[in-house]
Design an enzyme around this catalytic site. Structure first.
Site, short mmCIF file in Angstrom:
data_model
loop_
_atom_site.label_atom_id
_atom_site.label_comp_id
_atom_site.label_asym_id
_atom_site.label_seq_id
_atom_site.Cartn_x
_atom_site.Cartn_y
_atom_site.Cartn_z
N HIS A 74 0.87 -1.27 -0.04
CA HIS A 74 0.04 0.03 0.05
C HIS A 74 0.61 1.45 -0.03
CE1 HIS A 74 0.57 0.71 4.26
NE2 HIS A 74 0.76 -0.70 4.37
N ASP A 76 -0.66 4.40 0.81
CA ASP A 76 -1.09 5.26 1.70
C ASP A 76 -0.39 5.14 3.17
OD1 ASP A 76 -2.53 2.67 2.05
OD2 ASP A 76 -3.96 3.69 3.43
N ASP A 107 6.32 1.52 6.96
CA ASP A 107 5.09 1.26 6.56
C ASP A 107 4.56 1.95 5.62
OD1 ASP A 107 2.74 -0.19 6.74
OD2 ASP A 107 2.10 0.64 8.79
N GLU A 141 -5.12 0.81 2.76
CA GLU A 141 -4.87 -0.35 3.60
C GLU A 141 -4.89 0.44 5.13
OE1 GLU A 141 -2.88 -2.83 6.40
OE2 GLU A 141 -2.34 -0.97 5.85
N GLU A 142 -4.58 1.47 5.27
CA GLU A 142 -4.55 2.34 6.55
C GLU A 142 -5.87 2.90 6.87
OE1 GLU A 142 -2.37 1.62 8.31
OE2 GLU A 142 -0.11 1.64 7.54
N GLU A 170 4.54 -5.68 4.20
CA GLU A 170 4.09 -5.34 5.56
C GLU A 170 5.38 -5.38 6.57
OE1 GLU A 170 1.85 -3.40 6.82
OE2 GLU A 170 0.40 -3.81 5.21
N HIS A 356 3.72 3.70 12.72
CA HIS A 356 2.37 4.49 13.00
C HIS A 356 2.90 5.53 14.24
CE1 HIS A 356 -0.92 1.85 11.68
NE2 HIS A 356 0.05 1.91 10.69
#
Length: 385
Positions: A74, A76, A107, A141-142, A170, A356
């Site tokens: 992903h 995003d 990520d 995805e997020e 991931e 994150h």
């Protein structure tokens, strides 16, 4: 930090930096997929953009008719959080003490860059590989994961386009790159529960039904319930309450309703239907007046053995000098949408300690090693065909 000169950067570092500079906070893509598509088109990939509602997705495939290997990921990223707490602009990458800082470094834009460079390296050595190669890249995805990988897989299934092996980028690693490979994920089932009582004055308890009091014994039983004992690949199923609310704000009013959200992370020892049935039976046994809605976020999946596991484990062993651990811990990933089609699915990416978080980062050296692992994995698949 001194300014970064493109002539001094490796291909994977340069591409990672180009991706991080694009502020693709979910579901925005901000040109990341186009950047990847241009590189892939130069390698002979057919490029297909799939846009659903607010989400841009990329499906790129090289070859037709051979077994299909797919890189998935992903573009995003999650929001930055308070900018004042970052040591540098999250979308202006910086290298400090061997670490590349920026939102999405771990990520998972570092993985995306490593995939591209590894593919280019592999095709330079094997211009006519024994398997087709594809990329399934999303920008949600997020976010709510409604219009991304799930929708693309539905399109692929409708036209009988089957993925045999899939590597999701991931950030699976913990202490060092490659120490953990995710060969499965637990299922995720969310319940939205409303306990209904009778509102009234706290001084007249005989005229009210307090939903908080009525719910407490049932919630205690749910939290102490043993749902299963797990197995060799999965830990025992867990039940967690994530949100609970009741009350009008006044201190002298018994509320009429209690709203609660809970989540199961469950193993292959139990089904979502069994969990739903057990919860309903417990609530009914406590004679509660309730409403309960369910959302199945993803089924559990497991890739126990096969060509992909062998190829990835061997690549890590050769590049890193140790045998990785195969685990199913952690949250969900988009692998849960791909595995039910029959694909072997693994997840391997950078260390996840900063994902994150403020000041997200990845070791620059790990980006280079990740290219080595990904390209050797492809070679291993080539040689086993």
């Amino acid at each position: 930090m001194k300014p970064m000169n493109a002539n001094e950067m490796s291909p994977v570092l340069e591409l990672t930096i180009d991706l991080i500079r694009r502020p693709s906070v979910t579901p925005a893509d901000e040109g990341c997929q186009q950047l990847m598509a241009d590189r892939l088109a130069a390698q002979g990939f057919a490029i297909e953009s799939m846009f659903f509602e607010d989400t841009l997705n990329l499906w790129a495939r090289r070859g037709q008719g051979k077994p299909l290997f797919c890189f998935a990921g992903h573009t995003d990223v999650v929001p930055t959080g308070p900018l004042a707490q970052w040591h540098s602009d999250p979308f202006v990458p910086e290298i400090r003490d061997g670490m590349l800082y920026g939102r999405g470094t771990a990520d998972m834009k570092g993985s995306l860059a490593a995939m591209i460079v590894a593919t280019e390296r592999f095709l330079a050595k094997y211009p006519d590989p024994k398997f087709d190669i594809a990329y399934l890249i999303t920008s949600d995805e997020e976010g709510p994961f409604i219009n991304g990988t799930k929708r693309v897989v539905e399109v692929l299934e409708a036209r009988q386009e089957k993925i045999r092996w899939c590597l999701v980028g991931e950030p699976s690693s913990t202490a060092q790159l490659g120490d953990v490979i995710k060969n499965g994920r637990r299922g995720s089932l969310t319940g939205y529960l409303k306990i209904i009582g009778v509102q009234g004055h706290v001084a007249y308890p005989h005229l009210v039904t307090n939903p908080i009091h009525r719910a407490a014994p049932a919630l205690a039983e749910l939290s102490e319930q043993v749902w299963d004992h797990g197995n060799a690949y999965f830990p025992a199923t867990s039940f967690q309450i994530s949100n609970i609310h009741a009350g009008t704000g006044a201190t002298n009013v018994v509320p009429g309703e209690l709203d609660l959200t809970f989540n199961f992370r469950y193993s292959t020892e139990v089904t979502a239907e069994q969990l739903q049935q057990q919860v309903t039976e417990i609530l009914q046994r406590h004679q509660l007046n309730f409403q309960l809605d369910w959302v199945l976020n993803g089924l559990p999946f497991l890739t126990e053995s096969g060509a992909l596991v062998a190829a990835v484990v061997d690549a890590v062993q050769q590049i890193q000098g140790f045998t990785p651990s195969l685990e199913t811990s952690g949250g969900t990933s988009d692998g849960r949408f791909i595995a039910p089609t029959g694909a072997q699915v693994l997840e391997l990416g950078p260390c996840n300690g900063s994902i994150h978080k403020i000041n997200e980062h990845v070791r620059v050296a790990d980006l280079e090693k990740l290219v080595d692992v990904y390209s050797l994995m492809l070679e291993n698949l080539q040689l086993c065909q």
